[in-house]
Design a protein around this motif. Structure first.
Motif, PDB file in Angstrom:
ATOM      1  N   ILE A 157       0.956  -1.010   0.008  1.00  0.00           N
ATOM      2  CA  ILE A 157      -0.352   0.083  -0.048  1.00  0.00           C
ATOM      3  C   ILE A 157       0.978   1.350   0.198  1.00  0.00           C
ATOM      4  CG2 ILE A 157      -1.829   1.109   1.495  1.00  0.00           C
ATOM      5  CD1 ILE A 157      -2.766  -1.834  -0.088  1.00  0.00           C
ATOM      6  N   LEU A 158       1.797   1.413   0.704  1.00  0.00           N
ATOM      7  CA  LEU A 158       2.941   2.494   0.882  1.00  0.00           C
ATOM      8  C   LEU A 158       3.459   2.473  -0.935  1.00  0.00           C
ATOM      9  CD1 LEU A 158       4.181   4.474   2.134  1.00  0.00           C
ATOM     10  CD2 LEU A 158       5.966   2.545   3.254  1.00  0.00           C
ATOM     11  N   ASP A 159       3.979   1.563  -1.166  1.00  0.00           N
ATOM     12  CA  ASP A 159       4.275   1.608  -2.968  1.00  0.00           C
ATOM     13  C   ASP A 159       2.910   2.208  -3.407  1.00  0.00           C
ATOM     14  OD1 ASP A 159       6.090   0.959  -5.096  1.00  0.00           O
ATOM     15  OD2 ASP A 159       4.228  -0.211  -5.839  1.00  0.00           O
ATOM     16  N   THR A 160       1.577   2.123  -3.392  1.00  0.00           N
ATOM     17  CA  THR A 160       0.823   2.362  -4.385  1.00  0.00           C
ATOM     18  C   THR A 160       0.379   3.816  -4.070  1.00  0.00           C
ATOM     19  OG1 THR A 160      -0.869   1.345  -2.760  1.00  0.00           O
ATOM     20  CG2 THR A 160      -0.319   0.091  -4.962  1.00  0.00           C
ATOM     21  N   GLY A 161       0.714   4.026  -2.477  1.00  0.00           N
ATOM     22  CA  GLY A 161       0.764   5.570  -2.979  1.00  0.00           C
ATOM     23  C   GLY A 161       1.422   6.624  -2.620  1.00  0.00           C
ATOM     24  N   TYR A 162       2.646   5.919  -2.986  1.00  0.00           N
ATOM     25  CA  TYR A 162       4.145   7.099  -3.732  1.00  0.00           C
ATOM     26  C   TYR A 162       4.297   6.810  -4.579  1.00  0.00           C
ATOM     27  CZ  TYR A 162       8.906   8.340  -3.336  1.00  0.00           C
ATOM     28  OH  TYR A 162      10.120   9.065  -3.991  1.00  0.00           O
ATOM     29  N   SER A 163       3.725   5.552  -5.302  1.00  0.00           N
ATOM     30  CA  SER A 163       3.520   5.699  -6.956  1.00  0.00           C
ATOM     31  C   SER A 163       2.638   6.353  -7.568  1.00  0.00           C
ATOM     32  CB  SER A 163       4.411   4.652  -7.772  1.00  0.00           C
ATOM     33  OG  SER A 163       3.329   3.940  -7.448  1.00  0.00           O
ATOM     34  N   MET A 164       1.149   7.517  -6.394  1.00  0.00           N
ATOM     35  CA  MET A 164      -0.354   7.569  -7.454  1.00  0.00           C
ATOM     36  C   MET A 164       0.601   8.956  -8.334  1.00  0.00           C
ATOM     37  SD  MET A 164      -3.339   6.477  -6.739  1.00  0.00           S
ATOM     38  CE  MET A 164      -3.166   5.953  -6.006  1.00  0.00           C
ATOM     39  N   PRO A 165      -0.223   8.338  -9.602  1.00  0.00           N
ATOM     40  CA  PRO A 165      -0.566  10.054 -10.348  1.00  0.00           C
ATOM     41  C   PRO A 165      -1.201  10.581  -9.535  1.00  0.00           C
ATOM     42  CG  PRO A 165      -2.020   7.894 -11.332  1.00  0.00           C
ATOM     43  CD  PRO A 165      -1.481   7.320  -9.972  1.00  0.00           C
ATOM     44  N   ASN A 166      -1.067  11.340  -8.903  1.00  0.00           N
ATOM     45  CA  ASN A 166      -1.630  12.950  -7.440  1.00  0.00           C
ATOM     46  C   ASN A 166      -2.874  13.071  -9.270  1.00  0.00           C
ATOM     47  OD1 ASN A 166      -0.260  11.855  -6.247  1.00  0.00           O
ATOM     48  ND2 ASN A 166       0.632  13.634  -5.281  1.00  0.00           N
ATOM     49  N   LYS A 167      -2.877  13.623  -9.846  1.00  0.00           N
ATOM     50  CA  LYS A 167      -3.651  15.062 -10.494  1.00  0.00           C
ATOM     51  C   LYS A 167      -5.279  13.696 -11.018  1.00  0.00           C
ATOM     52  CE  LYS A 167      -3.825  17.731 -15.123  1.00  0.00           C
ATOM     53  NZ  LYS A 167      -3.156  18.306 -15.715  1.00  0.00           N
ATOM     54  N   GLU A 240      -6.478   4.822 -19.007  1.00  0.00           N
ATOM     55  CA  GLU A 240      -5.490   5.472 -17.378  1.00  0.00           C
ATOM     56  C   GLU A 240      -6.197   6.146 -16.623  1.00  0.00           C
ATOM     57  OE1 GLU A 240      -4.888  10.158 -19.391  1.00  0.00           O
ATOM     58  OE2 GLU A 240      -3.037   8.434 -18.846  1.00  0.00           O
ATOM     59  N   VAL A 241      -7.939   6.110 -17.197  1.00  0.00           N
ATOM     60  CA  VAL A 241      -9.101   7.200 -16.683  1.00  0.00           C
ATOM     61  C   VAL A 241      -9.729   5.278 -16.117  1.00  0.00           C
ATOM     62  CG1 VAL A 241     -11.044   7.695 -16.873  1.00  0.00           C
ATOM     63  CG2 VAL A 241      -9.211   8.665 -17.461  1.00  0.00           C
ATOM     64  N   LEU A 242     -10.145   4.158 -17.195  1.00  0.00           N
ATOM     65  CA  LEU A 242     -10.274   3.066 -16.131  1.00  0.00           C
ATOM     66  C   LEU A 242      -9.451   2.643 -15.471  1.00  0.00           C
ATOM     67  CD1 LEU A 242     -12.618   1.207 -16.730  1.00  0.00           C
ATOM     68  CD2 LEU A 242     -11.244  -0.226 -18.964  1.00  0.00           C
ATOM     69  N   PHE A 243      -8.166   2.468 -15.300  1.00  0.00           N
ATOM     70  CA  PHE A 243      -7.026   1.917 -14.235  1.00  0.00           C
ATOM     71  C   PHE A 243      -7.446   2.471 -12.865  1.00  0.00           C
ATOM     72  CE2 PHE A 243      -3.315   1.523 -12.332  1.00  0.00           C
ATOM     73  CZ  PHE A 243      -3.149   0.726 -11.943  1.00  0.00           C
ATOM     74  N   ILE A 244      -7.392   3.435 -13.343  1.00  0.00           N
ATOM     75  CA  ILE A 244      -7.212   3.953 -11.846  1.00  0.00           C
ATOM     76  C   ILE A 244      -8.194   4.434 -11.132  1.00  0.00           C
ATOM     77  CG2 ILE A 244      -8.620   6.641 -12.908  1.00  0.00           C
ATOM     78  CD1 ILE A 244      -5.093   5.992 -10.420  1.00  0.00           C
ATOM     79  N   MET A 245      -9.625   4.296 -12.233  1.00  0.00           N
ATOM     80  CA  MET A 245     -11.048   4.309 -11.499  1.00  0.00           C
ATOM     81  C   MET A 245     -11.564   3.060 -10.236  1.00  0.00           C
ATOM     82  SD  MET A 245     -13.349   6.858 -11.814  1.00  0.00           S
ATOM     83  CE  MET A 245     -13.951   6.898 -11.108  1.00  0.00           C
ATOM     84  N   VAL A 246     -10.749   2.100 -11.511  1.00  0.00           N
ATOM     85  CA  VAL A 246     -11.089   0.447 -10.329  1.00  0.00           C
ATOM     86  C   VAL A 246      -9.668   0.898  -9.667  1.00  0.00           C
ATOM     87  CG1 VAL A 246     -10.583  -1.830 -10.698  1.00  0.00           C
ATOM     88  CG2 VAL A 246     -11.924  -0.399 -12.779  1.00  0.00           C
ATOM     89  N   PHE A 247      -8.414   1.014  -9.962  1.00  0.00           N
ATOM     90  CA  PHE A 247      -7.452   0.823  -8.659  1.00  0.00           C
ATOM     91  C   PHE A 247      -7.616   1.526  -7.429  1.00  0.00           C
ATOM     92  CE2 PHE A 247      -2.877   2.300  -7.822  1.00  0.00           C
ATOM     93  CZ  PHE A 247      -3.028   1.479  -6.954  1.00  0.00           C
ATOM     94  N   GLY A 248      -8.333   3.001  -7.245  1.00  0.00           N
ATOM     95  CA  GLY A 248      -8.499   3.986  -6.528  1.00  0.00           C
ATOM     96  C   GLY A 248      -9.082   3.744  -5.915  1.00  0.00           C
ATOM     97  N   GLU A 249     -10.719   2.567  -6.922  1.00  0.00           N
ATOM     98  CA  GLU A 249     -12.044   2.352  -5.375  1.00  0.00           C
ATOM     99  C   GLU A 249     -11.076   0.718  -4.950  1.00  0.00           C
ATOM    100  OE1 GLU A 249     -15.547  -0.944  -6.226  1.00  0.00           O
ATOM    101  OE2 GLU A 249     -14.404   0.524  -8.400  1.00  0.00           O
ATOM    102  N   SER A 250     -10.565   0.594  -4.921  1.00  0.00           N
ATOM    103  CA  SER A 250      -9.929  -0.767  -4.648  1.00  0.00           C
ATOM    104  C   SER A 250      -9.221  -0.660  -3.531  1.00  0.00           C
ATOM    105  CB  SER A 250      -8.887  -1.831  -5.365  1.00  0.00           C
ATOM    106  OG  SER A 250      -8.106  -1.542  -5.830  1.00  0.00           O
ATOM    107  N   LEU A 251      -8.480   0.800  -3.583  1.00  0.00           N
ATOM    108  CA  LEU A 251      -7.425   0.940  -2.702  1.00  0.00           C
ATOM    109  C   LEU A 251      -8.397   1.835  -1.533  1.00  0.00           C
ATOM    110  CD1 LEU A 251      -4.430   1.404  -2.388  1.00  0.00           C
ATOM    111  CD2 LEU A 251      -4.399   3.544  -3.298  1.00  0.00           C
ATOM    112  N   LEU A 252      -9.081   2.342  -1.694  1.00  0.00           N
ATOM    113  CA  LEU A 252     -10.778   3.332  -0.652  1.00  0.00           C
ATOM    114  C   LEU A 252     -11.066   2.348  -0.054  1.00  0.00           C
ATOM    115  CD1 LEU A 252     -10.659   6.610  -2.341  1.00  0.00           C
ATOM    116  CD2 LEU A 252      -8.639   5.549  -0.513  1.00  0.00           C
ATOM    117  N   ASN A 253     -11.105   1.655  -1.105  1.00  0.00           N
ATOM    118  CA  ASN A 253     -12.616   0.529  -0.321  1.00  0.00           C
ATOM    119  C   ASN A 253     -11.881  -0.515   0.632  1.00  0.00           C
ATOM    120  OD1 ASN A 253     -12.042  -1.636  -2.058  1.00  0.00           O
ATOM    121  ND2 ASN A 253     -13.676  -2.373  -3.166  1.00  0.00           N
ATOM    122  N   ASP A 254     -10.881  -1.143   0.811  1.00  0.00           N
ATOM    123  CA  ASP A 254      -9.851  -2.156   1.135  1.00  0.00           C
ATOM    124  C   ASP A 254     -10.204  -1.039   3.506  1.00  0.00           C
ATOM    125  OD1 ASP A 254      -9.298  -4.032   0.477  1.00  0.00           O
ATOM    126  OD2 ASP A 254      -7.038  -3.538   0.040  1.00  0.00           O
ATOM    127  N   GLY A 255     -10.091  -0.044   3.159  1.00  0.00           N
ATOM    128  CA  GLY A 255     -10.593   0.946   4.295  1.00  0.00           C
ATOM    129  C   GLY A 255     -11.428   0.593   4.897  1.00  0.00           C
TER     130      GLY A 255
END
Length: 636
Positions: A157-167, A240-255
């Motif tokens: 999770i630290l790696d995914t947050g650090y390498s996240m395309p912020n914009k 990239e939009v499809l990836f960030i939607m699924v990946f961002g959802e998976s990252l936040l919905n774990d919490g």
């Protein structure tokens, strides 16, 4: 294939050796204990001196087993001390075995083109688990929740947050939060209620599971797993939009899932008769406090990391270590405060990446990036292998066809319904709507993974009598989504002709045009009086420019962070390289030197008057006319 089987045979040999060493150690311990017991028994009938002599070997063993126990008659050259290194040796051996599995997989590219790497690692886990079970007749190795949540997951999770395309992430944050929060709650509630209704209808036989326990099971299995999504979607290369939607959802919905799990677990502990409106309101408040509190803890630790990296000029050898230790402390601190540790470490990585990359030495930045990838990829490999090993355990398997099939059916159908319904709402407010094909991939990409398994293992057998049934069902869901859906994901993407990610890097002029377009969108929102995410991003950029950069970023690097300066700098370097190459080819260095001198003068002019240069450059871009300050950009 011969190489693969040779490696598999080597794995089996390693495991058999480790198990035989463990047996030998246990036998030696048993034999020594029996000998001591006999000595003590005989000493009871003798004098006090004989009793003391019998206890002397025990005092010698307290020194970590350095002398191997017993009375020494001569000085040993070497001694066998397997029991002294058993645990660390087995840990290192299993890490080696898991990484060798990945080595085998990467060596067979024709297989990984068809089957995802995560699915192959799970299959290797099946083989290794079968070897251990055959050698010992019991599964002595499994993925424990402590190892997963405290040692393996934080690195990923630290790696995914650090390498996240912020914009890209913050530009789609509204949609990501809708899917992560509303979608996860929808999946958990509908699955739990549907299974409870089917149970009442007699579709699953006689099960001792109540409504709250069904909702607890729905909460732990509702979330999309980021580890599985990363493993599958990175190989598919969707846009990239499809990836960030699924990946961002998976990252936040774990919490979100962990928070829901804790709330429903508390409800199960209280019992249905003690739950009233006040307790439900407390649960809702706890949900938001835990989620936002964990994010705040991560933000604070990100600020601390950024401040520390301002002062590490003279200790560059260890400055990269601050990122890892403080990132891990953010995870543990949130866990200590009963907040969302996953969200904490995610936002810690997101908040600090920009400032530490600017503050630290370039070598330290590369060290952080590569070390994070090593730790994250290694942890991901171990997780998938042990997900396969954990299944080869006769003690956890309880089969109920109705419960398992209905769980799989409801997970798929409610994921589809929730995705399409929420997307229909979001598309009414999005500037670029999400297409039907992308919605299909988002629905099909709801992969479950080790987070669901770890939460299922945490279930209390005293409160949930059907724990093993829930654990078995969770494993089947994980295998079905990772293996079956993972294998069919790439053909589905190809068949539906989903837009793929661009593999070529954007040119400088494209980056410049994107900047211009961003400013135009902000101006349009400002003129129209609407407050959109472009307007809010512009306000945040101004706040960051005025306050945060001055506090968190070194003064020596703040000046070179100007976007227009970076563009000019990159263009100057590119043109300088082309001029030097031209001079070498023509054998004329005087022409190259003259052009380089002119180029340097232009760069100095830009650095001295950035604001006027920016205005002239924008005029050049919008009106397509010649302007001296923007000449180098127009030339490109």
């Amino acid at each position: 294939m011969a190489t693969t089987w040779h490696f598999a045979l080597s794995f089996g040999m390693l495991l058999m050796v480790s198990r035989s060493l463990s047996w030998a150690s246990d036998d030696n311990k048993t034999e020594t204990a029996d000998t001591r017991q006999g000595t003590r028994s005989s000493g009871d009938h003798g004098s006090t001196s004989s009793s003391t002599a019998a206890n002397e070997p025990d005092s010698g063993e307290g020194d970590g087993g350095h002398h191997g126990g017993g009375n020494l008659t001569t000085l040993p050259i070497v001694t066998w001390k397997w029991e002294h290194v058993t645990e660390p040796y087995l840990v290192a051996l299993w890490i080696l075995v898991c990484w060798l599995c990945k080595l085998i997989i990467e060596a067979n590219h024709h297989v990984t083109k068809v089957i995802p790497e995560s699915a192959l690692l799970i299959c290797f886990g099946f083989i290794l688990g079968g070897i251990v079970l055959g050698a010992d007749n019991v599964q002595t190795f499994r993925l424990s929740p402590t190892v997963f949540f405290f040692y393996l997951l934080p690195q990923i999770i630290l790696d995914t947050g650090y390498s996240m395309p912020n914009k890209l992430f913050f530009g789609n944050l509204g949609g990501i939060l809708v899917y992560a929060v509303v979608g996860t709650c929808w999946n958990a509630a509908t699955l739990g209620l549907s299974l409870w209704g089917c149970d009442k209808g007699g579709a699953m036989g006689d099960l001792d599971i109540g409504l709250l326990q069904y909702l607890l099971f729905g909460s732990l299995i509702a979330a999309v797993d980021p580890v599985a999504v990363i493993a599958v979607f990175e190989q598919v290369h969707v846009n990239e939009v499809l990836f960030i939607m699924v990946f961002g959802e998976s990252l936040l919905n774990d919490g979100v899932t962990v928070v829901l799990f804790n709330v429903f677990d508390a409800f199960v502990t209280l019992g249905g008769d003690k739950i009233n409106a006040a307790e439900i309101i407390k649960g809702i408040v706890s949900f938001f406090v835990v989620a936002f509190g964990g994010s705040l803890v991560g933000f604070v630790f990100g600020i601390v990391i950024s401040l520390l990296t301002r002062c590490t000029k003279n200790i560059q050898i260890i400055e990269a270590g601050f990122v890892f230790i403080l990132g891990y402390l953010s995870y543990l601190t949130a866990e200590m405060l009963s907040l969302s540790s996953i969200l904490s470490i995610v936002f810690c990585g997101i908040c600090c990446q920009k400032y530490i990359n600017a503050n630290m030495d370039p070598n330290s930045v590369n060290t952080v990036r590569y070390a994070m990838k090593v730790f994250a990829n290694g942890s991901e490999t171990i997780i998938f292998v042990f997900l396969g090993i954990s299944a080869i355990d006769r003690t956890i398997w309880v089969w109920n066809t109705g419960f398992i099939l209905l769980t799989l059916f409801f997970i798929l159908i409610y994921r589809i319904i929730g995705t399409f319904f929420l997307t229909w709402i979001l598309n009414r407010y999005r500037l670029v709507p999400i297409g039907f094909i992308d919605q299909v991939i988002m629905s099909y990409g709801g992969l479950r993974g080790a987070v669901a398994y770890g939460l299922a293992v945490l279930l209390d057998e005293n409160k949930i009598k059907e724990k093993n049934l829930m654990l078995s069902t969770t494993l089947i869901v994980v295998y079905f989504t990772v293996i079956i859906q993972g294998i069919t994901m790439k053909p589905l993407v190809t068949w539906l002709n989903v837009k793929k990610a661009s593999i070529s890097e954007r040119t400088l002029i494209e980056k410049v045009q994107n900047k211009v377009f961003d400013h135009m969108l902000v101006a349009i929102e400002d003129i129209s009086g609407q407050i959109g995410h472009n307007y809010m991003r512009d306000k945040w950029n101004k706040f960051e420019e005025k306050w945060m950069k001055g506090i968190l970023m070194k003064a020596s690097v703040r000046d070179v962070q100007e976007p227009i300066f970076n563009v000019f700098h990159e263009l100057n370097l590119k043109d300088a390289m082309s001029y030097v190459a031209e001079g070498e080819r023509k054998g004329s260095w005087s022409l190259s030197a003259t052009k380089l001198h002119s180029l340097t003068s232009i760069r100095s002019l830009v650095m001295d008057s950035q604001r006027s240069c920016l205005a002239s450059w924008l005029t050049c871009q919008t009106n397509m006319i010649h302007c001296p300050a923007g000449e180098i950009l127009c030339h490109q």
